[in-house]
Scaffold this motif. Structure first.
Motif, PDB file in Angstrom:
ATOM      1  N   LEU A  66       0.821  -1.201   0.000  1.00 42.87           N
ATOM      2  CA  LEU A  66       0.000   0.000   0.000  1.00 42.87           C
ATOM      3  C   LEU A  66       0.860   1.257   0.000  1.00 42.87           C
ATOM      4  N   GLY A  67       0.541   2.187  -0.883  1.00 45.79           N
ATOM      5  CA  GLY A  67       1.199   3.491  -0.881  1.00 45.79           C
ATOM      6  C   GLY A  67       0.411   4.437  -0.003  1.00 45.79           C
ATOM      7  N   ALA A  68       0.634   4.357   1.309  1.00 47.00           N
ATOM      8  CA  ALA A  68      -0.164   5.133   2.254  1.00 47.00           C
ATOM      9  C   ALA A  68       0.646   5.401   3.510  1.00 47.00           C
ATOM     10  N   SER A  69       0.180   6.351   4.312  1.00 49.72           N
ATOM     11  CA  SER A  69       0.813   6.649   5.594  1.00 49.72           C
ATOM     12  C   SER A  69      -0.176   7.376   6.480  1.00 49.72           C
ATOM     13  N   ILE A  70       0.085   7.323   7.788  1.00 53.68           N
ATOM     14  CA  ILE A  70      -0.660   8.109   8.773  1.00 53.68           C
ATOM     15  C   ILE A  70       0.369   8.847   9.616  1.00 53.68           C
ATOM     16  N   VAL A  71       0.241  10.152   9.680  1.00 54.44           N
ATOM     17  CA  VAL A  71       1.149  10.972  10.490  1.00 54.44           C
ATOM     18  C   VAL A  71       0.348  11.597  11.618  1.00 54.44           C
ATOM     19  N   VAL A  72       0.820  11.389  12.843  1.00 56.23           N
ATOM     20  CA  VAL A  72       0.158  11.941  14.028  1.00 56.23           C
ATOM     21  C   VAL A  72       0.997  13.085  14.572  1.00 56.23           C
ATOM     22  N   SER A  73       0.344  14.209  14.819  1.00 55.15           N
ATOM     23  CA  SER A  73       1.040  15.375  15.357  1.00 55.15           C
ATOM     24  C   SER A  73       0.088  16.118  16.279  1.00 55.15           C
ATOM     25  N   GLU A  74       0.522  17.264  16.776  1.00 56.31           N
ATOM     26  CA  GLU A  74      -0.352  18.100  17.584  1.00 56.31           C
ATOM     27  C   GLU A  74      -0.295  19.527  17.074  1.00 56.31           C
ATOM     28  N   ALA A  75      -1.379  20.242  17.287  1.00 60.00           N
ATOM     29  CA  ALA A  75      -1.450  21.655  16.918  1.00 60.00           C
ATOM     30  C   ALA A  75      -1.756  22.456  18.169  1.00 60.00           C
ATOM     31  N   LEU A  76      -1.091  23.595  18.323  1.00 57.47           N
ATOM     32  CA  LEU A  76      -1.285  24.458  19.486  1.00 57.47           C
ATOM     33  C   LEU A  76      -1.858  25.790  19.050  1.00 57.47           C
ATOM     34  N   LEU A  77      -2.766  26.327  19.848  1.00 56.86           N
ATOM     35  CA  LEU A  77      -3.281  27.655  19.560  1.00 56.86           C
ATOM     36  C   LEU A  77      -2.180  28.683  19.780  1.00 56.86           C
ATOM     37  N   PRO A  78      -2.114  29.730  18.956  1.00 56.87           N
ATOM     38  CA  PRO A  78      -1.164  30.818  19.204  1.00 56.87           C
ATOM     39  C   PRO A  78      -1.389  31.401  20.590  1.00 56.87           C
ATOM     40  N   ARG A  79      -0.322  31.891  21.202  1.00 54.27           N
ATOM     41  CA  ARG A  79      -0.383  32.371  22.585  1.00 54.27           C
ATOM     42  C   ARG A  79      -1.451  33.440  22.789  1.00 54.27           C
ATOM     43  N   HIS A  80      -1.546  34.393  21.839  1.00 57.34           N
ATOM     44  CA  HIS A  80      -2.525  35.466  22.034  1.00 57.34           C
ATOM     45  C   HIS A  80      -3.952  34.944  21.963  1.00 57.34           C
ATOM     46  N   ARG A  81      -4.173  33.856  21.217  1.00 58.92           N
ATOM     47  CA  ARG A  81      -5.512  33.286  21.152  1.00 58.92           C
ATOM     48  C   ARG A  81      -5.842  32.574  22.460  1.00 58.92           C
ATOM     49  N   ARG A  82      -4.802  31.982  23.099  1.00 53.81           N
ATOM     50  CA  ARG A  82      -5.037  31.297  24.353  1.00 53.81           C
ATOM     51  C   ARG A  82      -5.500  32.275  25.430  1.00 53.81           C
ATOM     52  N   LYS A  83      -4.978  33.484  25.398  1.00 49.87           N
ATOM     53  CA  LYS A  83      -5.303  34.454  26.430  1.00 49.87           C
ATOM     54  C   LYS A  83      -6.570  35.233  26.110  1.00 49.87           C
ATOM     55  N   GLY A  84      -7.142  34.990  24.959  1.00 49.24           N
ATOM     56  CA  GLY A  84      -8.404  35.633  24.633  1.00 49.24           C
ATOM     57  C   GLY A  84      -8.267  37.019  24.065  1.00 49.24           C
ATOM     58  N   HIS A  85      -7.096  37.404  23.577  1.00 50.68           N
ATOM     59  CA  HIS A  85      -6.903  38.733  23.002  1.00 50.68           C
ATOM     60  C   HIS A  85      -7.234  38.712  21.511  1.00 50.68           C
ATOM     61  N   GLY A  86      -7.338  39.879  20.930  1.00 54.52           N
ATOM     62  CA  GLY A  86      -7.503  39.988  19.484  1.00 54.52           C
ATOM     63  C   GLY A  86      -8.928  39.805  19.039  1.00 54.52           C
ATOM     64  N   GLY A  87      -9.907  40.290  19.809  1.00 48.20           N
ATOM     65  CA  GLY A  87     -11.290  40.209  19.377  1.00 48.20           C
ATOM     66  C   GLY A  87     -12.030  39.062  20.025  1.00 48.20           C
ATOM     67  N   PRO A  88     -13.311  38.892  19.695  1.00 47.27           N
ATOM     68  CA  PRO A  88     -14.115  37.837  20.299  1.00 47.27           C
ATOM     69  C   PRO A  88     -13.571  36.461  19.943  1.00 47.27           C
ATOM     70  N   PRO A  89     -13.642  35.510  20.870  1.00 52.41           N
ATOM     71  CA  PRO A  89     -13.110  34.175  20.591  1.00 52.41           C
ATOM     72  C   PRO A  89     -13.895  33.475  19.503  1.00 52.41           C
ATOM     73  N   ALA A  90     -13.173  32.748  18.660  1.00 51.90           N
ATOM     74  CA  ALA A  90     -13.816  31.968  17.614  1.00 51.90           C
ATOM     75  C   ALA A  90     -14.421  30.707  18.223  1.00 51.90           C
ATOM     76  N   SER A  91     -15.385  30.120  17.531  1.00 56.17           N
ATOM     77  CA  SER A  91     -15.957  28.870  18.006  1.00 56.17           C
ATOM     78  C   SER A  91     -14.911  27.767  17.898  1.00 56.17           C
ATOM     79  N   PRO A  92     -15.011  26.723  18.743  1.00 51.43           N
ATOM     80  CA  PRO A  92     -14.023  25.631  18.653  1.00 51.43           C
ATOM     81  C   PRO A  92     -13.938  25.026  17.258  1.00 51.43           C
ATOM     82  N   THR A  93     -15.070  24.903  16.564  1.00 55.09           N
ATOM     83  CA  THR A  93     -15.037  24.338  15.217  1.00 55.09           C
ATOM     84  C   THR A  93     -14.264  25.239  14.266  1.00 55.09           C
ATOM     85  N   ASP A  94     -14.475  26.568  14.367  1.00 50.65           N
ATOM     86  CA  ASP A  94     -13.739  27.504  13.510  1.00 50.65           C
ATOM     87  C   ASP A  94     -12.242  27.413  13.781  1.00 50.65           C
ATOM     88  N   VAL A  95     -11.878  27.304  15.072  1.00 48.28           N
ATOM     89  CA  VAL A  95     -10.467  27.182  15.437  1.00 48.28           C
ATOM     90  C   VAL A  95      -9.875  25.919  14.828  1.00 48.28           C
TER      91      VAL A  95
END
Length: 230
Positions: free
Chosen positions: A101-130
């Motif tokens: 099979l010519g296939a693969s699965i890659v597992v990684s993680e994604a982190l929210l940018p620091r300013h998004r974690r603190k709630g800056h930069g406007g109203p928070p986006a919905s989890p789905t949008d994020v």
């Protein structure tokens, strides 16, 4: 077969259990290569087992080149996943029927940018949008429209994205690939997301029957996904 997400993380949520890893139930044809530690040991073991399956009756003048090419391709796939700072890569190292099979699965993680974690930069986006924003960040060029959907996996918000990535010889992609990505919110830490990215060339065409079957298989595999908790 299972893998672990990193355990050095931001402060835990007080009201939710804290996930420290994950489990996937993969068939015997697939092997996990951890990319944070133990990588070389896993690579050597998998190659040793692959070489042991070569028929002793195979002509010696063809066995050597075959081994070298097999090792080159396998190590290249692992190195590509490491360059993307992935956690684990899963590869089909044993034939399925008479096919590889010519296939693969890659597992990684994604982190929210620091300013998004603190709630800056406007109203928070919905989890789905994020989740959609994290999925599409740094994504390769897609051929046509991507298919997006959302739901839950093991009680966590999950967003699924499916598309065809164009060939890119400059980055080692000689053929277009069919890709399916799941991004799943990590319990106990809203800033972290689990990402499982499946890729296949099918039988040479990302829209062929083999590619369709493998996408269906990967969707079924993700139904076996379970969190591990401390």
């Amino acid at each position: 077969m299972s893998g672990e997400t990193p355990t050095s993380t931001p402060a835990r949520a007080a009201t939710a259990p804290f996930a420290t890893g994950y489990r996937l139930l993969l068939p015997a044809q697939w092997e996990q290569v951890p990319l944070r530690q133990g990588t070389e040991e896993a690579v050597r073991r998998i190659l040793r087992e692959a070489f042991a399956r070569i028929s002793p009756e195979a002509p010696p003048d063809t066995v050597g080149p075959y081994k070298r090419e097999l090792e080159r391709r396998f190590r290249a796939a692992v190195a590509e996943a490491q360059r993307g700072r992935a956690l684990d890569v899963y590869l089909p190292v044993r034939p399925v029927g008479e096919s590889n099979l010519g296939a693969s699965i890659v597992v990684s993680e994604a982190l929210l940018p620091r300013h998004r974690r603190k709630g800056h930069g406007g109203p928070p986006a919905s989890p789905t949008d994020v989740a959609v924003q994290l999925l599409t960040r740094n994504a390769p060029a897609a051929v046509g429209e991507a298919d997006l959907s959302s739901g839950e996996i093991d009680g966590s918000l999950a967003v699924r994205r499916e598309y065809v990535a164009a060939a890119g010889p400059s980055r080692g992609a000689e053929l277009a690939t069919r890709r399916v990505e799941y991004i799943v919110s990590v319990p106990g830490d809203p800033a972290r997301w689990f990402v499982a990215a499946f890729s296949t060339v099918g039988a040479g065409d990302p829209g062929d029957e083999l590619a369709e079957a493998l996408v269906t298989w990967f969707d079924a595999l993700m139904e076996t996904f379970r969190w591990r908790y401390a």
